[in-house]
Design an enzyme around this catalytic site. Structure first.
Site, PDB file in Angstrom:
ATOM      1  CE  LYS A  13      -2.038  -0.879   3.936  1.00  0.00           C
ATOM      2  NZ  LYS A  13      -1.527  -2.179   4.381  1.00  0.00           N
ATOM      3  NE  ARG A  87      -3.822  -1.284   9.718  1.00  0.00           N
ATOM      4  CZ  ARG A  87      -2.774  -0.761   9.076  1.00  0.00           C
ATOM      5  NH1 ARG A  87      -2.742   0.505   8.766  1.00  0.00           N
ATOM      6  NH2 ARG A  87      -1.765  -1.529   8.747  1.00  0.00           N
ATOM      7  NE  ARG A 126       7.712  -3.188   5.751  1.00  0.00           N
ATOM      8  CZ  ARG A 126       6.404  -2.911   5.823  1.00  0.00           C
ATOM      9  NH1 ARG A 126       5.736  -2.532   4.749  1.00  0.00           N
ATOM     10  NH2 ARG A 126       5.774  -3.046   6.959  1.00  0.00           N
ATOM     11  NE  ARG A 155       7.026  -0.926   9.800  1.00  0.00           N
ATOM     12  CZ  ARG A 155       5.927  -0.768   9.069  1.00  0.00           C
ATOM     13  NH1 ARG A 155       5.982  -0.160   7.895  1.00  0.00           N
ATOM     14  NH2 ARG A 155       4.766  -1.216   9.487  1.00  0.00           N
ATOM     15  NE  ARG A 166       2.446  -5.134  10.698  1.00  0.00           N
ATOM     16  CZ  ARG A 166       3.495  -5.068   9.878  1.00  0.00           C
ATOM     17  NH1 ARG A 166       4.593  -5.749  10.144  1.00  0.00           N
ATOM     18  NH2 ARG A 166       3.435  -4.326   8.804  1.00  0.00           N
TER      19      ARG A 166
HETATM   20  P1  ADP Z   1       1.309  -2.132   7.494  1.00  0.00           P
HETATM   21  O1  ADP Z   1       0.180  -1.783   6.582  1.00  0.00           O
HETATM   22  O2  ADP Z   1       2.474  -2.711   6.759  1.00  0.00           O
HETATM   23  O3  ADP Z   1       0.881  -2.916   8.695  1.00  0.00           O
HETATM   24  P2  ADP Z   1       1.417   0.576   8.494  1.00  0.00           P
HETATM   25  O4  ADP Z   1       2.628   1.415   8.396  1.00  0.00           O
HETATM   26  O5  ADP Z   1       0.231   0.951   7.678  1.00  0.00           O
HETATM   27  O6  ADP Z   1       1.941  -0.873   8.141  1.00  0.00           O
HETATM   28  O7  ADP Z   1       0.912   0.479  10.024  1.00  0.00           O
HETATM   29  C1  ADP Z   1       1.810   0.200  11.072  1.00  0.00           C
HETATM   30  C2  ADP Z   1       1.068   0.116  12.407  1.00  0.00           C
HETATM   31  O8  ADP Z   1       0.466   1.385  12.730  1.00  0.00           O
HETATM   32  C3  ADP Z   1      -0.093  -0.874  12.479  1.00  0.00           C
HETATM   33  O9  ADP Z   1       0.335  -2.201  12.719  1.00  0.00           O
HETATM   34  C4  ADP Z   1      -0.884  -0.297  13.667  1.00  0.00           C
HETATM   35  O10 ADP Z   1      -0.263  -0.591  14.902  1.00  0.00           O
HETATM   36  C5  ADP Z   1      -0.768   1.192  13.451  1.00  0.00           C
HETATM   37  N1  ADP Z   1      -1.887   1.721  12.638  1.00  0.00           N
HETATM   38  C6  ADP Z   1      -1.772   2.332  11.419  1.00  0.00           C
HETATM   39  N2  ADP Z   1      -2.979   2.711  10.963  1.00  0.00           N
HETATM   40  C7  ADP Z   1      -3.894   2.330  11.883  1.00  0.00           C
HETATM   41  C8  ADP Z   1      -5.320   2.417  11.982  1.00  0.00           C
HETATM   42  N3  ADP Z   1      -6.053   2.976  11.006  1.00  0.00           N
HETATM   43  N4  ADP Z   1      -5.931   1.908  13.075  1.00  0.00           N
HETATM   44  C9  ADP Z   1      -5.220   1.342  14.054  1.00  0.00           C
HETATM   45  N5  ADP Z   1      -3.874   1.214  14.026  1.00  0.00           N
HETATM   46  C10 ADP Z   1      -3.195   1.693  12.958  1.00  0.00           C
END
Ligand code: ADP
Length: 217
Positions: A13, A87, A126, A155, A166
């Protein structure tokens, strides 16, 4: 154009949202990147989100809403690509209500589709630049040789335990968002397997149906 890029962790994404932003002149909003910035800067939001993000758990909905809505208000609502928000179904409902209250709505939700083994493989390869937050893939987008290797880190949420959390969290809390958008008939699936540009071409093909872009105009 107002787009949500939706998908499990590791489906690309962030990469595709950055390409869309650059080539379609959209603003890229990544809630994950904003949480990571807030954690680095030790802001109140960052301190609150830290443990959740590290363990690969979703941050409580209200905080995600705060950070996403503040960013949307800051950039204006004319052209954006949202990456990582919504999400959960609650977040999706809030986003619809927020956009309606501002007399607008989403044009499209793009659901990035990738098999779980491919996701695990991608996430474990990654790496991230500790200071800029730029992401790399050891095979497909290695860090440039002039970057100090000490600044290239994995990360915390790309470690095996967190990856498992996740992916579980995605199926439990996030996947139902697809049904929410299916009912509104604004979601399309895109195969997220393949090289960056191949996947981007698929996204452009989909977008061309609603708005001709730089490659199709
Ligand atoms: P990925 O899509 O690879 O999991 P992101 O960088 O989008 O990575 O998100 C990293 C972390 O940030 C998530 O695992 C969560 O802990 C938090 N996070 C991001 N966006 C949200 C959201 N909309 N609601 C809840 N937690 C979020």
């Amino acid at each position: 154009m107002r787009i949500v890029l939706f998908g499990a962790p590791g489906t690309g994404k962030g990469t595709q949202a950055a390409l869309l932003a650059e080539r379609r002149g959209l603003r890229h909003i990544s809630t994950g990147a904003m949480f990571r910035d807030a954690i680095r800067a030790r802001t109140p939001h960052g301190r609150m989100a830290q443990e959740y993000v590290r363990r690969g758990w979703l941050v409580p909905d209200e905080y995600a809403r705060d950070i996403a809505e503040a960013a949307l208000l800051e950039i204006g609502l004319d052209g954006f690509v949202l990456d990582g928000y919504p999400r959960t179904v609650v977040q999706a409902e809030w986003l619809s209500a927020f956009l309606t209250a501002h007399d607008t709505s989403l044009d499209l939700v793009i659901a990035m589709d990738l098999c779980t083994n491919c996701i695990i493989e991608r996430l474990s390869m990654r790496r991230m630049h500790r200071e800029t937050g730029e992401h790399y893939h050891l095979a497909f987008k290695p860090p440039p040789p002039d970057v100090d290797p000490d600044l290239i880190v994995q990360r915390q949420d790309d470690r095996p335990d967190a990856i498992r959390s996740r992916i579980e969290g995605y199926w439990k809390a996030t996947r139902p968002v697809v049904d929410y958008y299916r009912q509104q008939d604004i979601i399309v699936d895109v195969d997220a397997d393949g090289a960056f540009e191949e996947v981007y071409a698929r996204i452009e093909e989909t977008l061309a149906q609603i708005a001709p872009g730089p490659q199709t105009a």
